[in-house]
Write a protein that holds these residues in place. Structure first.
Motif, short mmCIF file in Angstrom:
data_model
loop_
_atom_site.label_atom_id
_atom_site.label_comp_id
_atom_site.label_asym_id
_atom_site.label_seq_id
_atom_site.Cartn_x
_atom_site.Cartn_y
_atom_site.Cartn_z
N ARG A 151 43.62 30.45 36.90
CA ARG A 151 44.54 31.51 37.32
C ARG A 151 43.93 32.32 38.48
NH1 ARG A 151 45.57 34.67 32.49
NH2 ARG A 151 46.80 32.89 31.85
N LEU A 152 42.64 32.64 38.36
CA LEU A 152 41.96 33.36 39.44
C LEU A 152 41.94 32.53 40.73
CD1 LEU A 152 38.89 34.92 37.61
CD2 LEU A 152 40.66 36.18 38.85
N ALA A 153 41.64 31.24 40.60
CA ALA A 153 41.60 30.36 41.77
C ALA A 153 42.97 30.31 42.45
CB ALA A 153 41.15 28.96 41.36
N GLY A 208 46.04 39.94 32.95
CA GLY A 208 45.62 38.79 32.14
C GLY A 208 44.22 38.31 32.44
N ILE A 209 43.45 39.10 33.19
CA ILE A 209 42.07 38.72 33.52
C ILE A 209 41.16 39.52 32.59
CG2 ILE A 209 40.33 38.54 35.34
CD1 ILE A 209 42.91 36.85 35.79
N HIS A 210 40.76 38.89 31.49
CA HIS A 210 40.01 39.58 30.45
C HIS A 210 38.52 39.30 30.52
CE1 HIS A 210 43.70 40.94 28.56
NE2 HIS A 210 44.19 39.75 28.87
N TYR A 211 38.07 38.71 31.61
CA TYR A 211 36.65 38.44 31.82
C TYR A 211 36.25 39.01 33.17
CZ TYR A 211 37.43 34.91 28.22
OH TYR A 211 37.76 34.27 27.07
N PRO A 212 35.03 39.51 33.28
CA PRO A 212 34.54 39.84 34.62
C PRO A 212 34.41 38.54 35.41
CG PRO A 212 32.76 40.00 33.01
CD PRO A 212 34.03 39.71 32.25
N SER A 213 34.37 38.65 36.72
CA SER A 213 34.21 37.44 37.53
C SER A 213 33.26 37.70 38.68
CB SER A 213 35.57 36.95 38.05
OG SER A 213 36.19 37.93 38.84
N ILE A 214 32.74 36.62 39.20
CA ILE A 214 31.86 36.67 40.37
C ILE A 214 32.36 35.59 41.32
CG2 ILE A 214 29.53 36.32 41.25
CD1 ILE A 214 28.48 37.26 38.52
#
Length: 112
Positions: free
Chosen positions: A18-20, A75-81
């Motif tokens: 989803r992030l991508a 809906g982004i329940h995680y941190p990201s890098i």
């Protein structure tokens, strides 16, 4: 229709895709996105989703991780890098001439 869903999804792979998709929508110049992982730690909900983005429109500046916080309403329940590199740097990464942060693993089969 929103690219990022407001539904709660606990599967990191789904959230990473989803992030991508969202990143490609914002910057269509991105040619490839890969999931980076730290073996043995990806099951930890505090371990960020790590994306390697290949973009010919970025400058050659090495591996510079940029951290992003969670965004539960999307809906982004995680941190990201995110690590964005130029295609020439991607070639260097594949050849072992540049490296990722300690413990991070790049797998060409993890393209999103």
């Amino acid at each position: 229709m929103s690219i990022i869903s407001s539904s709660c999804d606990s599967d990191k792979d789904v959230v990473a895709r989803r992030l991508a998709t969202a990143h490609r929508a914002v910057d269509p110049g991105i040619s490839s996105i890969y999931r980076l992982e730290v073996p043995g730690r990806e099951g930890d909900p505090d371990e960020p989703i790590k994306l390697l983005e290949i973009n010919p429109h970025t400058t050659v500046s090495g591996v510079v991780p940029v951290g992003l916080s969670t965004h539960p309403s999307s809906g982004i329940h995680y941190p990201s890098i995110v690590v964005e590199i130029h295609p020439s740097e991607f070639t260097q990464l594949q050849q072992g001439q540049i490296t990722l942060p300690d413990g991070w693993v790049f797998d060409e089969n993890k393209q999103l």
